[in-house]
Write a protein that holds these residues in place. Structure first.
Motif, mmCIF file in Angstrom:
data_model
loop_
_atom_site.group_PDB
_atom_site.id
_atom_site.type_symbol
_atom_site.label_atom_id
_atom_site.label_comp_id
_atom_site.label_asym_id
_atom_site.label_seq_id
_atom_site.Cartn_x
_atom_site.Cartn_y
_atom_site.Cartn_z
ATOM 1 N N VAL A 136 0.839 -1.200 0.000
ATOM 2 C CA VAL A 136 0.000 0.000 0.000
ATOM 3 C C VAL A 136 0.872 1.247 0.000
ATOM 4 O O VAL A 136 0.651 2.196 -0.766
ATOM 5 N N GLY A 137 1.903 1.255 0.839
ATOM 6 C CA GLY A 137 2.799 2.406 0.907
ATOM 7 C C GLY A 137 3.556 2.643 -0.386
ATOM 8 O O GLY A 137 3.759 3.791 -0.801
ATOM 9 N N ALA A 138 3.964 1.552 -1.053
ATOM 10 C CA ALA A 138 4.690 1.689 -2.315
ATOM 11 C C ALA A 138 3.807 2.311 -3.387
ATOM 12 O O ALA A 138 4.248 3.174 -4.157
ATOM 13 N N LEU A 139 2.564 1.886 -3.461
ATOM 14 C CA LEU A 139 1.634 2.455 -4.444
ATOM 15 C C LEU A 139 1.365 3.926 -4.146
ATOM 16 O O LEU A 139 1.303 4.761 -5.060
ATOM 17 N N GLN A 140 1.205 4.273 -2.873
ATOM 18 C CA GLN A 140 0.963 5.668 -2.503
ATOM 19 C C GLN A 140 2.172 6.538 -2.844
ATOM 20 O O GLN A 140 2.009 7.688 -3.255
ATOM 21 N N ALA A 141 3.376 5.971 -2.703
ATOM 22 C CA ALA A 141 4.584 6.729 -3.014
ATOM 23 C C ALA A 141 4.671 7.070 -4.498
ATOM 24 O O ALA A 141 5.338 8.030 -4.881
ATOM 25 N N ARG A 142 3.992 6.277 -5.320
ATOM 26 C CA ARG A 142 3.964 6.541 -6.765
ATOM 27 C C ARG A 142 2.802 7.456 -7.161
ATOM 28 O O ARG A 142 2.498 7.621 -8.344
ATOM 29 N N GLY A 143 2.131 8.026 -6.172
ATOM 30 C CA GLY A 143 1.065 8.977 -6.457
ATOM 31 C C GLY A 143 -0.311 8.367 -6.609
ATOM 32 O O GLY A 143 -1.253 9.064 -7.015
ATOM 33 N N HIS A 144 -0.465 7.083 -6.286
ATOM 34 C CA HIS A 144 -1.773 6.447 -6.401
ATOM 35 C C HIS A 144 -2.609 6.711 -5.149
ATOM 36 O O HIS A 144 -2.087 6.783 -4.033
#
Length: 797
Positions: A538-546
């Motif tokens: 979840v954190g990785a996706l959020q870091a990409r702006g999702h």
């Protein structure tokens, strides 16, 4: 070892506690503690109180401004010029009523979904409300249960508690009798009981829980955007209003009452008072609509947030599949006796007092081996991937058995994995029964375990899952299936629901966040995802702006649900998941999510529309006031004129537009998208109106000239404002066209009915100036069309 404490920050690992019998408190002891006020009186998760609702709707900055001006007008002017005050009263009443209705809906749903902890009293276990817990109560806990109050462990059977939401410690903490347990943590494995040592607001998480669990309007781009706009409006309004007051009362030196009335007429329309109201009403009605579908929205921004989501992470079990499973086969390995294996499985099932869905299926399929005695048990944990138990068999022999994921318990070259792979490709779930050669308390108990049998389970797909996934695909929302099960098995289930792509074993994902995010964007199905890895994904996706939504029902989903932008829990899920989620689907219906998305889009899209209407009025009001001050002329309008215009071109249309269906995908940058239209629209309206007013001042002379000038300026402003409404209401449906036509007919009615003309002080004199006013409005309408298109290209959202 130390743990956090609410007051000092630290408490001893083994705090002193008065001895409590395993039977718990007696009824008399409970009554005594209630009388002393030693009860868990922390408010339940719910909406704000009726008093708070009234206070929030009545005591606002702009209501204070409008209220003072209204009182002034009641004293110095006819009732027609005080109509704006009655409109504010009606608006405030509507806001209170709608939010009260939303509160009643939320309270009733919260009651349905309320968690009822199990308390042991007088030797009997019973479920009670969280607020009924008293000091020294004995509470029973199991996997997924949230710790409601602080206490000390009295009984433990493989009890593991996750305190990461409090301490940030990722690893579950094993609890033994005498160890403290903290409110706000949750059980991930095993079971036991603890004695309450701190209840109510004294408990560690009570203050946080009370504040965080309220029905709030925070963390919303829509709400923060409107607050930003109102802040700038206030800065513009104050100096402009002061200049207008000086101009009308000092420079002109006209009749005092008329000057006051025109000054108020210039100030009132600067306030976009209905914008906040309509936003609250739109949110409240959204809550009511979703409540009818048994969807509990625990935080209002969740409606808006889910509409902005571009990636939804789905836990397979309980979300795409129903909770129950069926044993469809048993494959005995290495020459083991099938009858004996069945006895082992029956004994394993009975060894766990709180079995998960897989173990419940085993219990249903295999009877208990009554002559076997469980001497030690190891509850299932998602992080471990297996459970186990040690038995004393009827003949005096002892044995230790494990039941869990084959690819966790077996070596990579074990031939049983090949058979497991074939079964997984059919969408079946497979558990391995293995005999351990080490004790259960050995951290490496799974090493060298001897495989005995494969237990084949079939999961029941939710009938509505495929349609819901198809909806997300059509709306451009990427679906990612993340599960603790075997990746191949998860991929087969996802394929049945129309989700393609090769399944990925999450254990092989890149360790760095950027690499993990790229792998997540490429893939669709991920298996063998541990609770911590779900959180990392979840954190990785959020870091990409999702913008990420996470759905789940199990305790292994809690960390990811907490970190996701929007957490969605099933009503039948673990208590901990419901506690951290913003949305709870009380009917466990995955198909409700499209309705939540639709409500969010309705709110965002429609509020963007009506915000443009309100702010065009604010811009032209401020500019008109500035032009009046610079030209040193009377303000052209009385409050009654602008009340009429606001009602017909903003108030009534905005109410219908704010509640209409809207399926546009939510887009970011609310303030920029609104202001790119409001500023040029307001500027054109102000310029056209003031031009007509100046022309009328030169055209009309003599007594009554100001009334004729006001009427001409009002006609121009109405027509320009109507054209703004024409643009904002696009694309047209029959009811939108009818709405615009009705507003035009309302103004025409005022112009032709004599008593309405007198009431609103509107009378068009002659034919030259009225037609000139129409011509100016037509030129302004053409300018609006050009500027609207230019602004859309120059400042894309």
């Amino acid at each position: 070892m130390t743990h956090l404490d609410a007051d000092t920050g630290l408490v001893p690992a083994h705090p002193a506690v008065s001895p409590t019998p395993t039977t718990g408190l007696t009824a008399a002891e409970v009554a005594e503690r209630v009388a002393r006020g030693q009860v868990n009186d922390v408010p339940a998760r719910s909406s704000r109180s009726t008093v708070d609702i009234v206070r929030a709707n009545v005591f606002t900055r702009f209501n204070a401004i409008i209220g003072v001006l209204w009182l002034v007008m009641l004293v110095v002017a006819p009732i027609q010029d005080s109509l704006f005050g009655f409109v504010i009263l009606a608006n405030t009443g509507i806001g209170i009523l709608q939010e009260w209705r939303a509160k009643k809906t939320l309270d009733s749903l919260a009651l349905i979904g309320e968690v009822r902890p199990t308390v042991r009293r007088d030797g009997a276990a019973a479920e009670i409300g969280t607020s009924e817990i008293v000091l020294d109560d004995l509470l029973e806990i199991g996997p997924g249960d949230k710790i409601a109050v602080d206490g000390v462990c009295v009984e433990a059977d493989g009890l593991e508690i996750d305190e990461s939401l409090l301490t940030g410690e990722a690893d579950p903490v094993v609890k033994r009798p005498g160890d403290p347990v903290l409110s706000g943590s949750f059980v991930v494995a095993g079971g036991g009981a603890f004695q309450a040592t701190k209840v109510g607001r004294e408990a560690y998480a009570a203050q946080l829980a009370e504040e965080a669990s309220r029905f709030t309007l925070v963390h919303s781009e829509l709400r923060s955007g409107i607050s930003t706009i109102l802040k700038y409006v206030t800065w513009m309004m104050v100096p402009t209003a002061i200049g207008l007051v000086v101009s009308q009362l000092v420079v002109e030196g006209d009749d005092l009452k008329d000057s006051v009335a025109r000054t108020v007429g210039g100030i009132v329309p600067m306030v976009p008072e209905g914008l906040v109201l309509l936003t609250s009403v739109a949110f409240a009605i959204g809550v009511i609509r979703l409540g009818r579908q048994r969807c509990l929205v625990q935080e209002l921004p969740a409606i808006e947030g889910l509409a902005r989501v571009d990636t939804v992470c789905l836990d397979k079990t309980g979300t795409l599949t129903e909770g129950g499973m069926d044993v469809t086969g048993l494959r005995v390995l290495d020459g083991h006796d099938e009858t004996y294996v069945r006895r082992v499985l029956g004994a394993l099932g009975e060894s766990d007092p709180r079995p998960n869905a897989s173990l419940r299926a085993v219990i249903d399929a295999y009877p208990d081996a009554e002559d076997w005695r469980c001497t030690e048990s190891l509850p299932f944990s998602s992080a471990r991937g297996y459970s186990g138990a040690a038995f004393g068999e009827g003949d005096g022999e002892t044995s230790t058995w494990l039941l869990g994921a084959p690819d966790v318990l077996l070596d990579e070259d074990d031939p049983a994995l090949a058979e497991t792979e074939l079964l997984n490709r059919q969408g079946l779930r497979v558990l391995l029964l293995a005999r351990a050669v080490r004790d259960l308390d050995d951290p490496e108990v799974a090493r060298d375990a001897a495989p005995a049998a494969l237990v084949v389970l079939e999961q029941r797909l939710r009938p509505d899952a495929a349609d819901t996934l198809r909806y997300f695909a059509e709306q451009g929302v990427a679906a990612k299936v993340v599960s603790g099960d075997n990746a191949v098995s998860v991929g087969a289930v996802a394929a049945k629901l129309g989700l393609g792509g090769d399944p990925v074993d999450a254990r092989r994902l890149p360790a760095d966040r950027e690499g993990m995010a790229r792998a997540l964007e490429r893939g669709t199905v991920f298996g063998r995802v541990t609770p911590q890895r779900k959180r990392d994904m979840v954190g990785a996706l959020q870091a990409r702006g999702h913008t990420v939504a996470m759905t789940g029902d199990g305790v292994n989903d809690v960390l990811a649900l907490k970190d996701a932008d929007i957490g969605v829990a099933m009503g039948s899920g673990a208590e901990a998941t419901r506690a951290v989620a913003q949305i709870v689907l009380l009917d466990n219906s995955f198909a409700t999510l499209p309705s939540v998305v639709a409500e969010g889009r309705r709110v965002i899209g429609n509020i963007t529309r009506v915000a443009t209407l309100f702010l065009v009025k604010t811009v032209y009001s401020v500019l008109l006031a500035l032009l009046v001050v610079c030209w040193q002329v009377e303000y052209p309008f009385l409050p009654r004129h602008l009340t009429l215009l606001s009602t017909l071109t903003i108030g009534v249309p905005a109410f219908f537009l704010a509640l209409a269906p809207n399926r546009e995908r939510a887009r970011p940058h609310f303030v920029r998208r609104v202001m790119r239209y409001a500023v040029p629209g307001g500027a054109v309206a102000a310029a056209a109106t003031f031009a007509t007013y100046l022309l009328a001042r030169h055209h009309y002379v003599g007594p009554g000239a100001l009334d004729a000038e006001t009427s001409a300026a009002t006609l121009t402003l109405f027509l320009v404002s109507m054209w703004v409404l024409v643009i904002v209401a696009r694309p047209y449906t029959w009811w939108r066209a009818a709405l615009v036509a009705a507003m035009g007919a309302g103004f025409l009615l005022v112009l032709v009915v004599p008593w309405l003309q007198e009431f609103f002080a509107l009378r068009l004199v002659g034919t030259v100036m009225p037609w000139l006013a129409v011509g100016v409005a037509a030129v302004a309408a053409a300018a609006l069309e050009f500027l609207w298109k230019w602004a859309g290209r120059r400042f894309p959202a």
